[in-house]
Design a protein around this motif. Sequence first.
Motif, short mmCIF file in Angstrom:
data_model
loop_
_atom_site.label_atom_id
_atom_site.label_comp_id
_atom_site.label_asym_id
_atom_site.label_seq_id
_atom_site.Cartn_x
_atom_site.Cartn_y
_atom_site.Cartn_z
N ASP A 253 0.85 -1.19 0.00
CA ASP A 253 0.00 0.00 0.00
C ASP A 253 0.89 1.24 0.00
O ASP A 253 1.33 1.70 1.05
CB ASP A 253 -0.89 0.00 1.25
CG ASP A 253 -1.88 1.16 1.25
OD1 ASP A 253 -2.07 1.76 0.18
OD2 ASP A 253 -2.44 1.46 2.32
N PRO A 254 1.23 1.79 -1.18
CA PRO A 254 2.11 2.95 -1.25
C PRO A 254 1.58 4.08 -0.36
O PRO A 254 0.37 4.30 -0.27
CB PRO A 254 2.06 3.35 -2.74
CG PRO A 254 1.68 2.09 -3.44
CD PRO A 254 0.77 1.37 -2.50
N PRO A 255 2.48 4.79 0.32
CA PRO A 255 2.05 5.80 1.29
C PRO A 255 1.31 6.96 0.66
O PRO A 255 1.76 7.53 -0.34
CB PRO A 255 3.37 6.26 1.93
CG PRO A 255 4.42 5.94 0.90
CD PRO A 255 3.94 4.70 0.23
N ARG A 256 0.18 7.26 1.21
CA ARG A 256 -0.58 8.44 0.83
C ARG A 256 -1.01 9.13 2.12
O ARG A 256 -1.47 8.48 3.05
CB ARG A 256 -1.84 8.07 0.02
CG ARG A 256 -1.54 7.43 -1.31
CD ARG A 256 -2.83 7.22 -2.11
NE ARG A 256 -3.81 6.44 -1.34
CZ ARG A 256 -3.84 5.11 -1.33
NH1 ARG A 256 -2.95 4.41 -2.01
NH2 ARG A 256 -4.75 4.47 -0.63
N PHE A 257 -0.84 10.42 2.19
CA PHE A 257 -1.24 11.15 3.39
C PHE A 257 -1.75 12.52 3.00
O PHE A 257 -1.03 13.31 2.39
CB PHE A 257 -0.06 11.28 4.36
CG PHE A 257 -0.45 11.92 5.67
CD1 PHE A 257 -1.30 11.27 6.54
CD2 PHE A 257 0.02 13.18 6.00
CE1 PHE A 257 -1.67 11.86 7.74
CE2 PHE A 257 -0.34 13.77 7.20
CZ PHE A 257 -1.18 13.12 8.08
N GLU A 258 -3.01 12.76 3.30
CA GLU A 258 -3.62 14.06 3.04
C GLU A 258 -3.96 14.69 4.39
O GLU A 258 -4.99 14.36 5.00
CB GLU A 258 -4.88 13.88 2.20
CG GLU A 258 -4.61 13.25 0.84
CD GLU A 258 -5.89 13.03 0.06
OE1 GLU A 258 -6.34 14.01 -0.59
OE2 GLU A 258 -6.42 11.92 0.10
N PRO A 259 -3.10 15.57 4.90
CA PRO A 259 -3.27 16.12 6.25
C PRO A 259 -4.65 16.71 6.51
O PRO A 259 -5.23 16.49 7.58
CB PRO A 259 -2.19 17.20 6.33
CG PRO A 259 -1.17 16.79 5.33
CD PRO A 259 -1.93 16.13 4.22
N TYR A 260 -5.20 17.43 5.54
CA TYR A 260 -6.47 18.12 5.78
C TYR A 260 -7.63 17.14 5.99
O TYR A 260 -8.59 17.44 6.71
CB TYR A 260 -6.79 19.06 4.62
CG TYR A 260 -7.84 20.10 4.99
CD1 TYR A 260 -7.47 21.25 5.69
CD2 TYR A 260 -9.18 19.92 4.68
CE1 TYR A 260 -8.41 22.19 6.05
CE2 TYR A 260 -10.13 20.86 5.04
CZ TYR A 260 -9.73 22.00 5.73
OH TYR A 260 -10.68 22.93 6.10
#
Length: 347
Positions: free
Chosen positions: A87-94
């Motif tokens: 699962d390639p890293p994805r990060f959406e802070p908002y």
Amino acid sequence: MTMSFGRFDLNLLRVFNAVMEERSVLRASQRICVSPTAVSHALARLRELLGDELFIRTSTGMQPTARSLAMAPLIREAWKSLEAAIDPPRFEPYKSNKRFTIAVSDFVTMVMVPDLLAQLRRDAPLVDLVIRPDSWIDLAEQMDLGQIDAAVGVFSEVPARFGSSSLFAYDDVLIASSSRRFGKLSLETFSHLSIAVVSLHGQHEGVVNGFVAERGLMRRSEMFDRAAFERTFTGSKRSPRVALSLPHFLALPSLLEGTDLTAIVPRPLAKLLVRSHPLSLYELPYQTGLEKVSILWPAWNAGKAPQDWLRAILIRAAEPLSANLFDFVRPARYASPTSQQEVAASA
């Protein structure tokens, strides 16, 4: 027993990792969405395969054996590598509702966390923050086990298994009730004072030269430059009395107001306290060293999008303190006292 890794069930390592971090069969089962019975069966299978108890049930939870403690960092790193590959890293802070845990002293909490919270409200309003005190926990162990995402403090030795980055630096100053007026603080005047200092770990047996050592990590315990203090008054007929040693800074304002007690504190904290309390700030009549505050994190977290974002936002929160690094390098080292009103006017 000879074990073939090719036939090893990787789900057993997932269970091991959950129990190691939660120290509870029930919480581990909830975390990985299986029944407590399934967790118990997986542990039994692991014990059989590895020939070790792995975890001992106690009144305070599942305590790991020496074998488990040795295995844990390697298994955690391997498991996270597998997760990253699948699962390639994805990060959406908002949009994220992730919870981060950081370890800091009350000094760092007061001077840096307000800016951190302001950035979270703007950039990641759903992200939660857990702040752990760094004084009465085994910080190195907590980071090794993945219980803490980052720590902020003063470190003199950092093992290779941790990453670090400088945030800001500070020196020491004196604060006292505004009802007292020292003018330009001389060594003679200073030598007659009663002083409060902060030692995060008190008389902890692991404290050496102002630092406490844990699992190869050295972090500052005494929150003032004792060496400079003692060097200044070596051989003097009179030296200041260290009348009070506290485990935190929070009580200082109420203890100083209207009394003859003074306190040696980090400059950024002194400037903050002088703005909000009837206190004055004085330059010490001797030179103290610069203490460098850094952010520390488990090296195996490097490259993981949420952790990288957390470190970036911590660095941004420290920028106002870093920008004021040279505020105290003045032509006249021992300046006049700074009062509450004077600080407010210059802010």
